[in-house]
Motif scaffolding. Structure first.
Motif, PDB file in Angstrom:
ATOM      1  N   MET A   1       0.807  -1.192   0.000  1.00  0.00           N
ATOM      2  CA  MET A   1       0.000   0.000   0.000  1.00  0.00           C
ATOM      3  C   MET A   1       0.853   1.260   0.000  1.00  0.00           C
ATOM      4  O   MET A   1       0.482   2.249  -0.593  1.00  0.00           O
ATOM      5  N   GLU A   2       1.979   1.193   0.673  1.00  0.00           N
ATOM      6  CA  GLU A   2       2.867   2.359   0.710  1.00  0.00           C
ATOM      7  C   GLU A   2       3.350   2.689  -0.700  1.00  0.00           C
ATOM      8  O   GLU A   2       3.416   3.847  -1.089  1.00  0.00           O
ATOM      9  N   ARG A   3       3.654   1.670  -1.472  1.00  0.00           N
ATOM     10  CA  ARG A   3       4.106   1.887  -2.847  1.00  0.00           C
ATOM     11  C   ARG A   3       3.006   2.574  -3.659  1.00  0.00           C
ATOM     12  O   ARG A   3       3.270   3.488  -4.421  1.00  0.00           O
ATOM     13  N   PHE A   4       1.768   2.129  -3.478  1.00  0.00           N
ATOM     14  CA  PHE A   4       0.649   2.737  -4.192  1.00  0.00           C
ATOM     15  C   PHE A   4       0.511   4.208  -3.816  1.00  0.00           C
ATOM     16  O   PHE A   4       0.317   5.066  -4.681  1.00  0.00           O
ATOM     17  N   ARG A   5       0.623   4.526  -2.538  1.00  0.00           N
ATOM     18  CA  ARG A   5       0.522   5.920  -2.093  1.00  0.00           C
ATOM     19  C   ARG A   5       1.615   6.783  -2.723  1.00  0.00           C
ATOM     20  O   ARG A   5       1.350   7.889  -3.182  1.00  0.00           O
ATOM     21  N   ARG A   6       2.832   6.261  -2.740  1.00  0.00           N
ATOM     22  CA  ARG A   6       3.944   7.004  -3.349  1.00  0.00           C
ATOM     23  C   ARG A   6       3.698   7.248  -4.832  1.00  0.00           C
ATOM     24  O   ARG A   6       3.915   8.345  -5.343  1.00  0.00           O
ATOM     25  N   ARG A   8       0.796   7.218  -6.443  1.00  0.00           N
ATOM     26  CA  ARG A   8      -0.327   8.138  -6.601  1.00  0.00           C
ATOM     27  C   ARG A   8       0.141   9.582  -6.395  1.00  0.00           C
ATOM     28  O   ARG A   8      -0.171  10.464  -7.191  1.00  0.00           O
ATOM     29  N   ASN A   9       0.906   9.806  -5.336  1.00  0.00           N
ATOM     30  CA  ASN A   9       1.410  11.153  -5.056  1.00  0.00           C
ATOM     31  C   ASN A   9       2.318  11.654  -6.176  1.00  0.00           C
ATOM     32  O   ASN A   9       2.250  12.813  -6.564  1.00  0.00           O
ATOM     33  N   PHE A  10       3.180  10.777  -6.695  1.00  0.00           N
ATOM     34  CA  PHE A  10       4.074  11.147  -7.790  1.00  0.00           C
ATOM     35  C   PHE A  10       3.272  11.590  -9.014  1.00  0.00           C
ATOM     36  O   PHE A  10       3.545  12.631  -9.611  1.00  0.00           O
ATOM     37  N   LEU A  11       2.277  10.805  -9.383  1.00  0.00           N
ATOM     38  CA  LEU A  11       1.464  11.138 -10.550  1.00  0.00           C
ATOM     39  C   LEU A  11       0.682  12.429 -10.334  1.00  0.00           C
ATOM     40  O   LEU A  11       0.558  13.251 -11.247  1.00  0.00           O
ATOM     41  N   LYS A  12       0.172  12.630  -9.126  1.00  0.00           N
ATOM     42  CA  LYS A  12      -0.564  13.860  -8.813  1.00  0.00           C
ATOM     43  C   LYS A  12       0.351  15.089  -8.878  1.00  0.00           C
ATOM     44  O   LYS A  12      -0.082  16.167  -9.260  1.00  0.00           O
ATOM     45  N   ASN A  15       0.684  15.852 -12.578  1.00  0.00           N
ATOM     46  CA  ASN A  15      -0.554  16.355 -13.166  1.00  0.00           C
ATOM     47  C   ASN A  15      -1.647  16.317 -12.098  1.00  0.00           C
ATOM     48  O   ASN A  15      -2.254  15.277 -11.878  1.00  0.00           O
ATOM     49  N   PRO A  16      -1.909  17.448 -11.456  1.00  0.00           N
ATOM     50  CA  PRO A  16      -2.909  17.489 -10.389  1.00  0.00           C
ATOM     51  C   PRO A  16      -4.314  17.106 -10.850  1.00  0.00           C
ATOM     52  O   PRO A  16      -5.149  16.719 -10.030  1.00  0.00           O
ATOM     53  N   GLU A  17      -4.577  17.175 -12.154  1.00  0.00           N
ATOM     54  CA  GLU A  17      -5.909  16.847 -12.684  1.00  0.00           C
ATOM     55  C   GLU A  17      -6.119  15.341 -12.877  1.00  0.00           C
ATOM     56  O   GLU A  17      -7.242  14.897 -13.101  1.00  0.00           O
ATOM     57  N   ILE A  18      -5.030  14.570 -12.798  1.00  0.00           N
ATOM     58  CA  ILE A  18      -5.124  13.132 -13.047  1.00  0.00           C
ATOM     59  C   ILE A  18      -5.949  12.463 -11.950  1.00  0.00           C
ATOM     60  O   ILE A  18      -5.943  12.879 -10.799  1.00  0.00           O
ATOM     61  N   LYS A  19      -6.670  11.423 -12.350  1.00  0.00           N
ATOM     62  CA  LYS A  19      -7.411  10.618 -11.377  1.00  0.00           C
ATOM     63  C   LYS A  19      -6.728   9.263 -11.311  1.00  0.00           C
ATOM     64  O   LYS A  19      -6.525   8.606 -12.330  1.00  0.00           O
ATOM     65  N   VAL A  20      -6.362   8.846 -10.124  1.00  0.00           N
ATOM     66  CA  VAL A  20      -5.689   7.568  -9.909  1.00  0.00           C
ATOM     67  C   VAL A  20      -6.582   6.735  -8.996  1.00  0.00           C
ATOM     68  O   VAL A  20      -6.973   7.192  -7.922  1.00  0.00           O
TER      69      VAL A  20
END
Length: 121
Positions: A1-6, A8-12, A15-20
């Motif tokens: 889960m930590e990897r997913f959070r990282r 998600r944060n990287f992609l955001k 591009n703040p408009e991206i939906k993950v």
């Protein structure tokens, strides 16, 4: 889960408009005792049956040997893609599970049954 959070944060950040969306087969989360931790990070749940069926379709129609979690991700992506607000938008799916470890499971029962019923001349 930590990897997913990282991730998600990287992609955001890029591009703040991206939906993950985090996706998990419902039964997997419950069986693994991760329901509480997953529910904080998972946005979409797919039944294991739907995940398996989608993984089978990916194998049969696209030649992709993916696992059940990847089947869940693809099923969720198709649901998200059908939403009116996503019309014309690019939907990307990351397949993290490979299918070879599922060859002896329900995911590939249909192939095993076909092989067992083959007749040789």
């Amino acid at each position: 889960m930590e990897r997913f959070r990282r991730e998600r944060n990287f992609l955001k950040e890029k591009n703040p408009e991206i939906k993950v969306y985090g996706v998990e087969p419902v039964e997997s989360a419950v069986l693994n005792g991760k329901w509480k931790t997953l529910s904080q990070n998972v946005d979409l749940y797919v039944s294991s049956e739907e995940a398996i069926e989608t993984a089978k379709l990916l194998f049969l129609k696209e030649g992709l040997l993916v696992g059940i979690s990847s089947g869940a991700a693809a099923a969720a992506a198709m649901k998200v893609g059908k939403r009116p607000e996503n019309d014309g938008k690019l939907i990307v799916v990351i397949f993290r599970s490979f299918g070879e470890r599922y060859l002896s499971t329900a995911l590939f029962d249909f192939i095993r049954r076909d092989a067992e019923n083959m007749t040789f001349e």
